[in-house]
Design a protein around this motif. Structure first.
Motif, PDB file in Angstrom:
ATOM      1  N   LEU A 107     -27.590 -21.716  16.877  1.00  0.00           N
ATOM      2  CA  LEU A 107     -27.894 -22.746  15.882  1.00  0.00           C
ATOM      3  C   LEU A 107     -27.597 -22.135  14.521  1.00  0.00           C
ATOM      4  O   LEU A 107     -28.230 -21.139  14.131  1.00  0.00           O
ATOM      5  CB  LEU A 107     -29.355 -23.192  15.957  1.00  0.00           C
ATOM      6  CG  LEU A 107     -29.797 -24.190  14.883  1.00  0.00           C
ATOM      7  CD1 LEU A 107     -29.043 -25.512  15.019  1.00  0.00           C
ATOM      8  CD2 LEU A 107     -31.303 -24.416  14.927  1.00  0.00           C
ATOM      9  N   SER A 108     -26.653 -22.695  13.794  1.00  0.00           N
ATOM     10  CA  SER A 108     -26.273 -22.138  12.495  1.00  0.00           C
ATOM     11  C   SER A 108     -27.256 -22.588  11.407  1.00  0.00           C
ATOM     12  O   SER A 108     -28.069 -23.493  11.610  1.00  0.00           O
ATOM     13  CB  SER A 108     -24.846 -22.563  12.134  1.00  0.00           C
ATOM     14  OG  SER A 108     -24.796 -23.973  11.931  1.00  0.00           O
ATOM     15  N   LYS A 109     -27.169 -21.957  10.247  1.00  0.00           N
ATOM     16  CA  LYS A 109     -28.014 -22.330   9.098  1.00  0.00           C
ATOM     17  C   LYS A 109     -27.205 -22.118   7.821  1.00  0.00           C
ATOM     18  O   LYS A 109     -26.725 -21.013   7.550  1.00  0.00           O
ATOM     19  CB  LYS A 109     -29.281 -21.472   9.058  1.00  0.00           C
ATOM     20  CG  LYS A 109     -30.176 -21.709   7.836  1.00  0.00           C
ATOM     21  CD  LYS A 109     -30.806 -23.088   7.871  1.00  0.00           C
ATOM     22  CE  LYS A 109     -31.681 -23.319   6.635  1.00  0.00           C
ATOM     23  NZ  LYS A 109     -32.863 -22.461   6.617  1.00  0.00           N
ATOM     24  N   GLY A 110     -27.054 -23.204   7.049  1.00  0.00           N
ATOM     25  CA  GLY A 110     -26.300 -23.138   5.799  1.00  0.00           C
ATOM     26  C   GLY A 110     -27.055 -23.761   4.653  1.00  0.00           C
ATOM     27  O   GLY A 110     -28.291 -23.773   4.628  1.00  0.00           O
ATOM     28  N   GLU A 111     -26.307 -24.319   3.718  1.00  0.00           N
ATOM     29  CA  GLU A 111     -26.884 -24.894   2.512  1.00  0.00           C
ATOM     30  C   GLU A 111     -26.753 -26.411   2.526  1.00  0.00           C
ATOM     31  O   GLU A 111     -25.835 -26.967   3.134  1.00  0.00           O
ATOM     32  CB  GLU A 111     -26.186 -24.337   1.277  1.00  0.00           C
ATOM     33  CG  GLU A 111     -26.339 -22.839   1.082  1.00  0.00           C
ATOM     34  CD  GLU A 111     -27.775 -22.458   0.781  1.00  0.00           C
ATOM     35  OE1 GLU A 111     -28.502 -23.264   0.182  1.00  0.00           O
ATOM     36  OE2 GLU A 111     -28.170 -21.327   1.154  1.00  0.00           O
TER      37      GLU A 111
END
Length: 462
Positions: A107-111
């Motif tokens: 699961l990715s996490k960005g802005e």
């Protein structure tokens, strides 16, 4: 445009709908199938040596968007949901629903960009897609003789006249070839009121008896019947022994086509069930078909019974126990083999494995009281697989046996929930941990009380 939906359950059955305006899944990849194949070179050709199904992963783009909360808060809620693995993916497409077990891979996490948080989710599958199909069986108590009676507006009924070959073969017609012979024999001790019909023939001849009692049937109705059969000098069970007529058509059934539900005094109790293909009058012919010129062979018949017949021209009062319009109607009916009666189930397994597997897992629950329960998977009369346990299952207890890979188990569960592992009490004469093959087979239970089971119809891609 084809509609599709994704939903996800965690181990505590919390649900996340991946199709709403706060969490939305798109751009799925990985729903297909791939194999790793190995080959050996033979001149300009290649021989396949091995084919292995590869692990599969689903990749989704997940959009967390603003509603009553910020995208970060929705992301945090989703992470808490993922804190309870493993997971079950529900996939709906074109009006069909499938499920597949899985675990988290990434699961990715960005802005946040313009009030939207766009991330990627990867799930690794641990099973194929599947549907769970459940069945139950509950024995009915005897009411008179060998029979069992059922309530309801559509009562099954035994409509074959004179199934015990009494009164000089009343209602049966000898359709034998002149060279064929028949003999009426005295009952065996296990069924003292049931005469035995012996049909004998040789030199490519056929001997038979016909019962055409005038039962009208409609296209789409279900007919089920049973008969006790044994053979003599007949090692080849590919010969016809029953011929069914309906309207203008007819069909032969070989000994090997039947599901064998019991055995006594050398007889096998054989059962068959089918849907009527056209309107017409139903008839049943008992056959001894000798397909060889070497010697004579015989087939013995006992109690040929129509155990389910959807007749539409019968009088309402058909439990009188007296002949009515040339029908002899009994004050009881034999328990049908079809649709779970007698603990026998006809199963049509439409799994799609593309060569990667040979059977679908099944979880079986046997409720006490019973002693030494066992069950068999049959193709006609051939036993393909079997399982059983040398154990007393007391009243209130239940035996749970699962061949599902991720939870393969043999448990005895007490009324207070106490669980005992009884794998060591498996009957070693059986093949153990049955699976349901693709196609049509019979699942037959023996020495059981109430039974429930569920099997997975599996698809490695949909």
């Amino acid at each position: 445009m084809t509609s599709r939906k994704f939903m996800l359950y965690n181990s505590e059955d919390d649900l996340v709908d991946l199709n709403n305006h706060e969490i939305f899944a798109l751009n799925p990849t990985g729903l297909g199938v791939s194999f790793s194949n190995s080959f050996s070179n033979v001149s300009a050709n290649f021989l396949q040596e091995k084919s292995v199904l590869n692990t599969a992963s689903l990749k989704l783009d997940i959009i967390f968007s603003r509603n009553s909360t910020t995208p970060y808060e929705k992301y945090e809620e989703f992470v808490k949901f993922l804190n309870k693995p493993p997971f079950k993916l529900i996939y709906e497409i074109s009006g069909k629903t499938f499920q597949r077990d899985c675990v988290l891979s990434e699961l990715s996490k960005g802005e946040i960009v313009t009030n939207v948080l766009s991330e990627s989710l990867t799930l690794d599958f641990t099973t194929p897609f599947y549907k769970e199909i459940s069945e139950t069986y509950k024995p009915n108590s005897d009411t008179e003789g060998d029979g069992k009676i059922y309530a309801g507006t559509n009562k099954p009924r035994n409509l074959i006249a004179n199934p015990n070959f009494l009164n000089n073969m009343q209602d049966w017609s000898n359709m034998s070839d002149p060279d064929g012979t028949y003999q009426l024999q005295a009952p065996a001790t296990d069924k003292p009121t049931s005469n035995i019909l012996k049909l004998t023939s040789s030199n490519n001849k056929l001997s038979s008896f016909l019962n055409a009692w005038g039962l009208k049937v409609k296209k789409g109705e279900r007919i089920s019947f049973r008969v006790d059969i044994k053979t003599e000098n007949n090692p080849d069970y590919g010969r016809p022994v029953i011929r069914v007529g309906y309207g203008t058509g007819e069909k032969n059934y070989k000994y090997s086509d039947f599901g064998i539900t019991a055995s006594s005094s050398g007889f096998k109790t054989a059962a068959i069930s089918f849907v009527v293909p056209e309107d017409g009058v139903f008839s049943l012919k008992l056959i001894n078909q000798n397909l060889s010129t070497l010697g004579a062979m015989s087939t013995y018949f006992r109690e040929p019974m129509l155990i389910r017949g959807d007749a539409f021209d019968m009088p309402v009062d058909f439990y009188s126990g007296k002949p009515i319009n040339n029908y002899y109607v009994y004050p009881f009916v034999y328990e049908s083999d079809y649709n779970g009666k007698s603990g026998v189930f006809q199963i049509e397994n439409n799994s799609v494995y593309i060569g990667s597997a040979k059977g679908s897992p099944v979880e079986i629950t046997v409720h006490g009281p019973c002693t030494n329960p066992y069950w068999e998977i049959l193709d006609g009369s051939k036993v393909l697989q079997s399982d059983g346990y040398n154990i007393d299952v007391p009243d209130g207890y239940k035996l749970v046996v699962s061949s599902v890979v991720q939870k393969q188990r043999v448990k005895l569960i007490a009324p207070d929930g106490t669980i005992s592992d009884i794998y060591q009490q498996q009957d070693l004469s059986k093949s153990n941990f049955v699976t349901i093959p693709e196609g049509r087979v019979t699942l037959a239970f023996h020495s059981v009380g109430d039974v429930s089971f569920k099997y997975r119809e599996e698809y490695i891609t949909v």
